[in-house]
Design a protein around this motif. Structure first.
Motif, PDB file in Angstrom:
ATOM      1  N   ASN A   1       4.059  12.065  11.850  1.00 19.94           N
ATOM      2  CA  ASN A   1       3.305  11.313  10.850  1.00 19.94           C
ATOM      3  C   ASN A   1       3.655  11.858   9.473  1.00 19.94           C
ATOM      4  OD1 ASN A   1       1.577   9.661  12.609  1.00 19.94           O
ATOM      5  ND2 ASN A   1       0.767  11.640  13.249  1.00 19.94           N
ATOM      6  N   PRO A   2       3.955  10.998   8.516  1.00 16.99           N
ATOM      7  CA  PRO A   2       4.342  11.482   7.197  1.00 16.99           C
ATOM      8  C   PRO A   2       3.169  12.098   6.437  1.00 16.99           C
ATOM      9  CG  PRO A   2       4.318   9.086   7.238  1.00 16.99           C
ATOM     10  CD  PRO A   2       4.049   9.536   8.618  1.00 16.99           C
ATOM     11  N   ILE A   3       3.481  13.138   5.696  1.00 18.42           N
ATOM     12  CA  ILE A   3       2.551  13.740   4.751  1.00 18.42           C
ATOM     13  C   ILE A   3       3.063  13.331   3.379  1.00 18.42           C
ATOM     14  CG2 ILE A   3       1.577  15.879   3.850  1.00 18.42           C
ATOM     15  CD1 ILE A   3       2.089  17.064   6.671  1.00 18.42           C
ATOM     16  N   CYS A   4       2.175  12.730   2.586  1.00 20.55           N
ATOM     17  CA  CYS A   4       2.585  12.085   1.339  1.00 20.55           C
ATOM     18  C   CYS A   4       1.724  12.506   0.163  1.00 20.55           C
ATOM     19  CB  CYS A   4       2.446  10.568   1.471  1.00 20.55           C
ATOM     20  SG  CYS A   4       3.294   9.838   2.870  1.00 20.55           S
ATOM     21  N   VAL A   5       2.307  12.438  -1.023  1.00 24.35           N
ATOM     22  CA  VAL A   5       1.549  12.549  -2.262  1.00 24.35           C
ATOM     23  C   VAL A   5       1.283  11.135  -2.735  1.00 24.35           C
ATOM     24  CG1 VAL A   5       1.625  13.262  -4.680  1.00 24.35           C
ATOM     25  CG2 VAL A   5       2.562  14.752  -2.929  1.00 24.35           C
ATOM     26  N   ASN A   6       0.028  10.853  -3.072  1.00 24.10           N
ATOM     27  CA  ASN A   6      -0.311   9.562  -3.653  1.00 24.10           C
ATOM     28  C   ASN A   6       0.029   9.638  -5.136  1.00 24.10           C
ATOM     29  OD1 ASN A   6      -1.964   7.597  -5.151  1.00 24.10           O
ATOM     30  ND2 ASN A   6      -2.778   7.118  -3.129  1.00 24.10           N
ATOM     31  N   LEU A   7       0.943   8.805  -5.581  1.00 25.76           N
ATOM     32  CA  LEU A   7       1.422   8.854  -6.952  1.00 25.76           C
ATOM     33  C   LEU A   7       0.397   8.326  -7.954  1.00 25.76           C
ATOM     34  CD1 LEU A   7       5.080   7.691  -6.286  1.00 25.76           C
ATOM     35  CD2 LEU A   7       4.218  10.034  -6.526  1.00 25.76           C
ATOM     36  N   GLU A   8      -0.659   7.705  -7.481  1.00 26.60           N
ATOM     37  CA  GLU A   8      -1.702   7.195  -8.372  1.00 26.60           C
ATOM     38  C   GLU A   8      -2.835   8.204  -8.574  1.00 26.60           C
ATOM     39  OE1 GLU A   8      -2.804   3.451  -6.667  1.00 26.60           O
ATOM     40  OE2 GLU A   8      -0.933   2.496  -7.286  1.00 26.60           O
TER      41      GLU A   8
ATOM     42  N   ILE B   1      -5.910  15.110   2.807  1.00 27.15           N
ATOM     43  CA  ILE B   1      -5.973  16.477   3.303  1.00 27.15           C
ATOM     44  C   ILE B   1      -5.982  17.513   2.183  1.00 27.15           C
ATOM     45  CG2 ILE B   1      -5.032  15.935   5.574  1.00 27.15           C
ATOM     46  CD1 ILE B   1      -2.306  16.911   4.608  1.00 27.15           C
ATOM     47  N   ALA B   2      -5.730  17.094   0.950  1.00 26.91           N
ATOM     48  CA  ALA B   2      -5.800  18.003  -0.198  1.00 26.91           C
ATOM     49  C   ALA B   2      -6.001  17.182  -1.467  1.00 26.91           C
ATOM     50  CB  ALA B   2      -4.534  18.851  -0.309  1.00 26.91           C
ATOM     51  N   GLU B   3      -6.662  17.788  -2.422  1.00 23.58           N
ATOM     52  CA  GLU B   3      -6.927  17.108  -3.688  1.00 23.58           C
ATOM     53  C   GLU B   3      -5.676  16.984  -4.557  1.00 23.58           C
ATOM     54  OE1 GLU B   3      -9.868  15.612  -4.534  1.00 23.58           O
ATOM     55  OE2 GLU B   3     -10.325  16.095  -2.451  1.00 23.58           O
TER      56      GLU B   3
ATOM     57  N   MET C   1       0.809  -1.193   0.000  1.00 21.47           N
ATOM     58  CA  MET C   1       0.000   0.000   0.000  1.00 21.47           C
ATOM     59  C   MET C   1       0.855   1.261   0.000  1.00 21.47           C
ATOM     60  SD  MET C   1      -2.955   1.203   2.636  1.00 21.47           S
ATOM     61  CE  MET C   1      -4.359   0.516   1.804  1.00 21.47           C
ATOM     62  N   MET C   2       1.896   1.319   0.796  1.00 20.68           N
ATOM     63  CA  MET C   2       2.732   2.517   0.890  1.00 20.68           C
ATOM     64  C   MET C   2       3.557   2.771  -0.365  1.00 20.68           C
ATOM     65  SD  MET C   2       2.377   4.363   3.628  1.00 20.68           S
ATOM     66  CE  MET C   2       3.866   5.324   3.658  1.00 20.68           C
ATOM     67  N   THR C   3       3.643   1.823  -1.283  1.00 19.45           N
ATOM     68  CA  THR C   3       4.468   2.028  -2.469  1.00 19.45           C
ATOM     69  C   THR C   3       3.913   3.124  -3.367  1.00 19.45           C
ATOM     70  OG1 THR C   3       3.320   0.274  -3.656  1.00 19.45           O
ATOM     71  CG2 THR C   3       5.335  -0.335  -2.490  1.00 19.45           C
ATOM     72  N   ALA C   4       2.630   3.459  -3.252  1.00 23.93           N
ATOM     73  CA  ALA C   4       2.033   4.506  -4.071  1.00 23.93           C
ATOM     74  C   ALA C   4       2.164   5.882  -3.436  1.00 23.93           C
ATOM     75  CB  ALA C   4       0.561   4.199  -4.330  1.00 23.93           C
ATOM     76  N   TYR C   5       2.759   5.967  -2.252  1.00 29.06           N
ATOM     77  CA  TYR C   5       2.834   7.226  -1.520  1.00 29.06           C
ATOM     78  C   TYR C   5       4.271   7.724  -1.449  1.00 29.06           C
ATOM     79  CZ  TYR C   5      -1.938   6.353  -0.107  1.00 29.06           C
ATOM     80  OH  TYR C   5      -3.284   6.123  -0.127  1.00 29.06           O
ATOM     81  N   PHE C   6       4.446   9.015  -1.756  1.00 26.90           N
ATOM     82  CA  PHE C   6       5.758   9.645  -1.701  1.00 26.90           C
ATOM     83  C   PHE C   6       5.763  10.645  -0.542  1.00 26.90           C
ATOM     84  CE2 PHE C   6       8.761  13.004  -2.782  1.00 26.90           C
ATOM     85  CZ  PHE C   6       9.892  12.251  -2.996  1.00 26.90           C
ATOM     86  N   PRO C   7       6.480  10.336   0.541  1.00 30.96           N
ATOM     87  CA  PRO C   7       6.516  11.250   1.686  1.00 30.96           C
ATOM     88  C   PRO C   7       7.385  12.473   1.400  1.00 30.96           C
ATOM     89  CG  PRO C   7       7.900   9.342   2.091  1.00 30.96           C
ATOM     90  CD  PRO C   7       7.235   9.110   0.775  1.00 30.96           C
TER      91      PRO C   7
ATOM     92  N   GLY D   1      -2.798  11.543  -7.083  1.00 32.50           N
ATOM     93  CA  GLY D   1      -2.332  12.919  -6.960  1.00 32.50           C
ATOM     94  C   GLY D   1      -2.734  13.616  -5.682  1.00 32.50           C
ATOM     95  N   GLY D   2      -3.523  12.970  -4.836  1.00 34.30           N
ATOM     96  CA  GLY D   2      -3.956  13.577  -3.583  1.00 34.30           C
ATOM     97  C   GLY D   2      -2.836  13.622  -2.559  1.00 34.30           C
ATOM     98  N   VAL D   3      -3.014  14.493  -1.576  1.00 35.05           N
ATOM     99  CA  VAL D   3      -2.065  14.606  -0.471  1.00 35.05           C
ATOM    100  C   VAL D   3      -2.732  14.008   0.764  1.00 35.05           C
ATOM    101  CG1 VAL D   3      -0.734  16.185   0.976  1.00 35.05           C
ATOM    102  CG2 VAL D   3      -0.979  16.644  -1.463  1.00 35.05           C
ATOM    103  N   TYR D   4      -2.000  13.134   1.439  1.00 34.04           N
ATOM    104  CA  TYR D   4      -2.526  12.387   2.572  1.00 34.04           C
ATOM    105  C   TYR D   4      -1.606  12.523   3.763  1.00 34.04           C
ATOM    106  CZ  TYR D   4      -5.513   9.893  -0.750  1.00 34.04           C
ATOM    107  OH  TYR D   4      -6.448   9.575  -1.704  1.00 34.04           O
ATOM    108  N   ILE D   5      -2.196  12.475   4.955  1.00 36.15           N
ATOM    109  CA  ILE D   5      -1.424  12.300   6.169  1.00 36.15           C
ATOM    110  C   ILE D   5      -1.606  10.842   6.578  1.00 36.15           C
ATOM    111  CG2 ILE D   5      -3.287  13.034   7.711  1.00 36.15           C
ATOM    112  CD1 ILE D   5      -1.041  14.322   9.452  1.00 36.15           C
TER     113      ILE D   5
END
Length: 62
Positions: free
Chosen positions: A15-22, A44-46, A1-7, A24-28
Motif C-alpha cells: 500500500n502506498p504511503i503518500c504526502v498530501n500536497l494540499e 498517519i502523520a501530520e 482524488m489521487m492527484t493530490a497525493y505524492f507516493p 501536508g499530511g502523510v497518508y497510507i
C-alpha cells in the motif's frame, strides 16, 4: 482524488504511503478496499517531518 497525493514508500502490503500536497499530511492508501474513496485513506502523520521523526530502527516484528 489521487492527484493530490505524492507516493514515496510502500508498507509491507504494497500500500502506498503518500504526502498530501494540499494539506501536508502523510497518508497510507489501502488499495485492497476497492474503489478509491475516503475510507481508503488513513492519515498517519501530520507532516512529513512528523512521519520521519516517528520512524524507528526496530521492526514491529521484533
Amino acid at each position: 482524488m489521487m492527484t493530490a497525493y505524492f507516493p514515496f514508500a510502500n508498507d509491507y502490503g504494497a500500500n502506498p504511503i503518500c504526502v498530501n500536497l494540499e494539506d501536508g499530511g502523510v497518508y497510507i492508501v489501502y488499495m485492497d478496499l476497492g474503489e478509491l474513496k475516503d475510507r481508503c485513506f488513513r492519515r498517519i502523520a501530520e507532516s512529513f517531518q512528523d512521519f520521519v521523526e516517528s520512524l524507528s530502527e526496530y521492526s514491529i516484528d521484533d
